[in-house]
Scaffold this motif. Sequence first.
Motif, short mmCIF file in Angstrom:
data_model
loop_
_atom_site.label_atom_id
_atom_site.label_comp_id
_atom_site.label_asym_id
_atom_site.label_seq_id
_atom_site.Cartn_x
_atom_site.Cartn_y
_atom_site.Cartn_z
N LEU A 144 0.83 -1.20 0.00
CA LEU A 144 0.00 0.00 0.00
C LEU A 144 0.86 1.26 0.00
N ARG A 145 1.99 1.22 0.71
CA ARG A 145 2.91 2.37 0.70
C ARG A 145 3.45 2.62 -0.71
N GLN A 146 3.76 1.54 -1.41
CA GLN A 146 4.26 1.69 -2.77
C GLN A 146 3.23 2.36 -3.68
N VAL A 147 1.95 2.06 -3.44
CA VAL A 147 0.88 2.59 -4.29
C VAL A 147 0.49 4.01 -3.87
N LEU A 148 0.33 4.23 -2.54
CA LEU A 148 -0.20 5.50 -2.04
C LEU A 148 0.87 6.52 -1.73
N GLY A 149 2.06 6.05 -1.43
CA GLY A 149 3.14 6.94 -1.02
C GLY A 149 3.65 6.56 0.35
N ALA A 150 4.97 6.60 0.51
CA ALA A 150 5.57 6.16 1.77
C ALA A 150 5.15 7.03 2.95
N ASP A 151 4.80 8.31 2.68
CA ASP A 151 4.44 9.22 3.76
C ASP A 151 2.97 9.13 4.15
N VAL A 152 2.18 8.30 3.46
CA VAL A 152 0.74 8.21 3.75
C VAL A 152 0.48 7.25 4.91
N ILE A 153 1.18 6.12 4.94
CA ILE A 153 1.02 5.15 6.03
C ILE A 153 2.29 5.21 6.87
N VAL A 154 2.14 5.62 8.14
CA VAL A 154 3.27 5.86 9.02
C VAL A 154 3.30 4.79 10.11
N THR A 155 4.47 4.25 10.39
CA THR A 155 4.64 3.33 11.51
C THR A 155 4.65 4.12 12.81
N ALA A 156 3.86 3.67 13.78
CA ALA A 156 3.75 4.42 15.04
C ALA A 156 3.41 3.47 16.17
N GLY A 157 4.29 3.37 17.16
CA GLY A 157 4.02 2.66 18.41
C GLY A 157 3.51 1.24 18.25
N GLY A 158 4.18 0.44 17.44
CA GLY A 158 3.75 -0.93 17.28
C GLY A 158 2.56 -1.11 16.37
N GLY A 159 2.25 -0.08 15.59
CA GLY A 159 1.13 -0.16 14.66
C GLY A 159 1.32 0.82 13.53
N TYR A 160 0.22 1.27 12.95
CA TYR A 160 0.28 2.16 11.81
C TYR A 160 -0.82 3.22 11.92
N LEU A 161 -0.59 4.35 11.25
CA LEU A 161 -1.65 5.34 11.13
C LEU A 161 -1.59 5.96 9.74
N LEU A 162 -2.73 6.52 9.33
CA LEU A 162 -2.88 7.09 7.99
C LEU A 162 -2.82 8.61 8.11
N ARG A 163 -1.93 9.22 7.32
CA ARG A 163 -1.85 10.68 7.29
C ARG A 163 -2.35 11.17 5.94
N LEU A 164 -3.47 11.87 5.97
CA LEU A 164 -4.09 12.34 4.73
C LEU A 164 -4.30 13.84 4.78
N GLU A 165 -4.10 14.48 3.66
CA GLU A 165 -4.37 15.90 3.55
C GLU A 165 -5.89 16.13 3.50
N PRO A 166 -6.35 17.33 3.93
CA PRO A 166 -7.79 17.63 3.81
C PRO A 166 -8.23 17.50 2.35
N GLY A 167 -9.42 16.97 2.16
CA GLY A 167 -9.97 16.79 0.82
C GLY A 167 -9.55 15.51 0.15
N THR A 168 -8.82 14.65 0.88
CA THR A 168 -8.35 13.38 0.29
C THR A 168 -9.39 12.28 0.41
#
Length: 622
Positions: free
Chosen positions: A73-97
């Motif tokens: 998914l990172r390869q498709v969406l971008g490495a900065d969209v899915i972030v590793t955080a505290g033993g898991g992951y979170l999604l960082r999206l710009e407004p309007g995405t």
Amino acid sequence: MTTTLRISVLGPVRAWRGDEELDLGTPQQRAVLAALVLREGRQATTEALIDAVWGDDPPRTSALTLRTYVSRLRQVLGADVIVTAGGGYLLRLEPGTLDLADFTAAVAQARAARDPGDAARLLHEAEGLWQGPALADIPGSYAAAQRVRLERERQTASEQRLALDVASDRAGVAVTELSALVEEQPLDENLSGLYMVGLSRTGRQAAAIAEYGRIRDRLADELGLDPGAALRDVHQRILVGELSPAVVLPPAVVLPPAIALPPAGVPAPEQLPLGNRDFVGRAALLDQLAGLLVTPGVSAPVVGIVGLGGMGTSTVAIHLAQRVRPSYPDGQLYADLRAGGDAGAVLTGFLRAFGVPATEVPDALPERAASWRTLSCGRRLLVVLDHVATAEQLRLLLPAGTGSAAIITGSRRIPDLPVTQWVTLPAFAPEESVELFRRIAGRDRVNTEHDAALRFAAACSHLPLAVRRGAERLAARPTWSVASIGERLRVEMRQPVALHEDCVRVEAPFERDLSALRAADPLAAVAFGLAALPEPEEITVQVAARLLDLPETEAERLMELLVDAHLVEPAGYQRYRYHEIVRWFARRKAIAAHSQAYRDAVLARLGQAGASTLPQRALRAV
């Protein structure tokens, strides 16, 4: 050409980079993205993502497979969209995405808008973002539960927009839409009220009054309820001409706030008790009932779970409720009605849980019940009513509207109630009993004496409560063997009185059910003890008639009462059997109630047919 990322979950899960649609991979990989989206910018742990994708049956390689999906998914969406955080992951999206974020924002702006026209326009725009059922191509129970939740949010926004349309020059268009919705959801009081207002606003007062009569009769016939206060108020306003075409409605929702949120600062109630951490078994049954409770299109499902005391009806109900709770985000309520619980007090508790001040709770029970129906209508609530004894309790406490659900338990089925499905809990399968034994007494210890554990569970009739008590006793006696506690159980069961506190605790539900039966029909309670005296595992109506010295029709009536109370099981047409653990309890009751001479005389009525099974050795062994 723009390279802006766009993600959609209000329909099939899709993504675009500019005008180019992106390949999101397999349904499971899309499920990972959907689960991250639904966390709304918060971290999702690895365990939560595994549960969202695979549910209760993840593959052994689930953690590795999850990392692979995230990498793709990172390869498709971008490495900065899915972030590793505290033993898991979170999604960082710009407004309007994200379409879901846009929907939520538009609805919030509409609710804050001062101008009704602006509010209606924003709600129309919010609805236009939907391209079909949310998460339409995502498998699994998590996606199904979230789909139901999101659909309810969509429906609430739609109802609020329709209320604004009905109060405007779009009333005619709204009536056409409401006509179809009322047909799809014939018991939804909020939709019916909007429809009535729309009909009246377009000059069809007679049709509006007829609609009130339809839903009033439908509620009475199917749920045993009267219309709530909000709907009654609309009806009265139509009768006095307050909602005619000539009347200018205020710039607000035209119905009383049946779908209002709790007062600010009052969280949605979460009253479900904690479930057993060592819960085992019932997998197929739980899948069936959970499917019923979260399937879109099933209106106001009510599941009834009954069974012999000690079978675990409450445990299963709570486990089921915990499983489907994400589908009911507006609150989960619980009440234990054991020993004729006061439904009025429970209603007060439900209203107070939503922030209703104590001074505003009506004193009269009918008005209190009407307030509960008004408050619950339009919400997605899950109500668990444990140990329901009467139809009146259920009629008062069921939530109104079509979006809520209820799980009820009891010692017997209650006729003439709006229960979608009744289920009778059976005993554990042998391996389910042994697995519970392992989890409590220790896996290695039980595996070493697997055959002895099976014999012990069989002596408990695979009754979950009895197996649990025996396993807890063994866990507290590290020097005892499984075989030794099994032998102690067989001896203790055959005594004229219960010797150990565990026996008393296991038999306490039998005592309650027998007391209720005795209050309803004393002769049935006598039959319970006497029919347990012969040794054969099964007893026929003919044998019961001779034992009780009654006509066969009366003997069958009594045995069927025992079946309804789950104190005996049907073994075929006019044939019955006891669980072994219940049989010895029944024999102790017969010994306590009748002399040896009377018991001998009862068995002598069997004549030659019972000569080889006369109870001398059985009863002398007790």
